[in-house]
Design a protein around this motif. Sequence first.
Motif, mmCIF file in Angstrom:
data_model
loop_
_atom_site.group_PDB
_atom_site.id
_atom_site.type_symbol
_atom_site.label_atom_id
_atom_site.label_comp_id
_atom_site.label_asym_id
_atom_site.label_seq_id
_atom_site.Cartn_x
_atom_site.Cartn_y
_atom_site.Cartn_z
ATOM 1 N N GLU A 109 -4.135 -11.710 -1.795
ATOM 2 C CA GLU A 109 -4.479 -10.193 -1.555
ATOM 3 C C GLU A 109 -5.907 -9.903 -1.857
ATOM 4 O O GLU A 109 -6.739 -9.248 -1.212
ATOM 5 N N PRO A 136 0.232 -10.311 1.973
ATOM 6 C CA PRO A 136 -0.867 -10.129 1.200
ATOM 7 C C PRO A 136 -2.299 -10.119 1.866
ATOM 8 O O PRO A 136 -3.130 -9.358 1.540
ATOM 9 N N LYS A 139 -2.737 -6.736 3.506
ATOM 10 C CA LYS A 139 -2.816 -5.617 2.330
ATOM 11 C C LYS A 139 -4.254 -5.908 2.050
ATOM 12 O O LYS A 139 -4.877 -4.682 1.745
ATOM 13 N N GLY A 140 -4.645 -7.037 1.693
ATOM 14 C CA GLY A 140 -6.075 -7.514 1.524
ATOM 15 C C GLY A 140 -7.036 -6.518 2.396
ATOM 16 O O GLY A 140 -8.041 -5.996 1.953
#
Length: 323
Positions: A109, A136, A139-140
């Motif tokens: 992430e 992730p 999300k990043g």
Amino acid sequence: MKPIEHLHPAAWQFAGGKSDPYVTTLAEWIEKPQDDALYDLCVLGVPLSKSSISFSGAHLHPMTFRKLWPNFTTYHWDLDLDFTMLRAADFGDVAMHVTDIATCHRNIEQTMQEVSTRFSQTFPITIGGDHSITAPLIKGRKAATGKRIGIIQFDAHLDVRDLDYGGPSNGTPIRNLVESGTVQGEDIVTIGIRNFANSRLYRNYAEAKGIHVISSKQVHTRGIDSVVTEAMKRLEPCDEVYVTFDIDALDQSFVPGVPAIGPQGLTPDQLFSSAVTLGAWSKVSAMDMVCVDPSVDFRDVSTRISLHLFLHFVSGLCQQKQL
């Protein structure tokens, strides 16, 4: 290039040099990152497979993927285009903890957030790893841009398993993203769902969250162009779209080296056609390919499929460049 905390050089690298002055291979085209250079796209490796529900050597995929680069050229015959109009770099692999999956996911992430922030004009293509890495990664991306993100997922599975039953795994990325509020259910289209690979309860969950699902049989009946066009129309309200290719969406006859092989899957031509179309769509901002296990493959057949998927997607990016 200024170091990124959780990125390190790839395990497999090329020394450079040109064997034929009239041919450019991928190994010659994809550079080691240079300070202050501007890149159209970058490759990120995420060698994680500890989070796979079934045994998987998918952590070997990024290395095997790179080893094949000298065997393929940058020229697409049917489209008559060459990738050398784009500048590409291999940013290396995200560091993985030996045993701690949560730490691996945090590293992924944070890396995607930093890459998306520092290289906002560079298109990231991630080579997994198992499908847990998609959560992730997105999300990043969300942390970097703050935008409304849509997802087009090619997969035999819904990937909405209960997070309380086994924790984040390759069966949970879509549920992880929905329940964390990263992505809205109605902003997800899943293509390629197969019979006998999912459950009624998880179908109920997907339908309740507004996830639009198109089965492999529907793809074969309607045609891939119709299905992809529908997905693009549904996600038009999103600011950007993330595309994730789980290679197990393909029929087992084409990809012996995926952990969850099964019949009645998609064909390579269907996936390649989708990749060109989506690569050419300006709303698409990032892509990943996951769930290839070279340890059970035959002559790297499955990795060659994922590499051709990459090549077709980059062909779409080149078409954008030509506009």
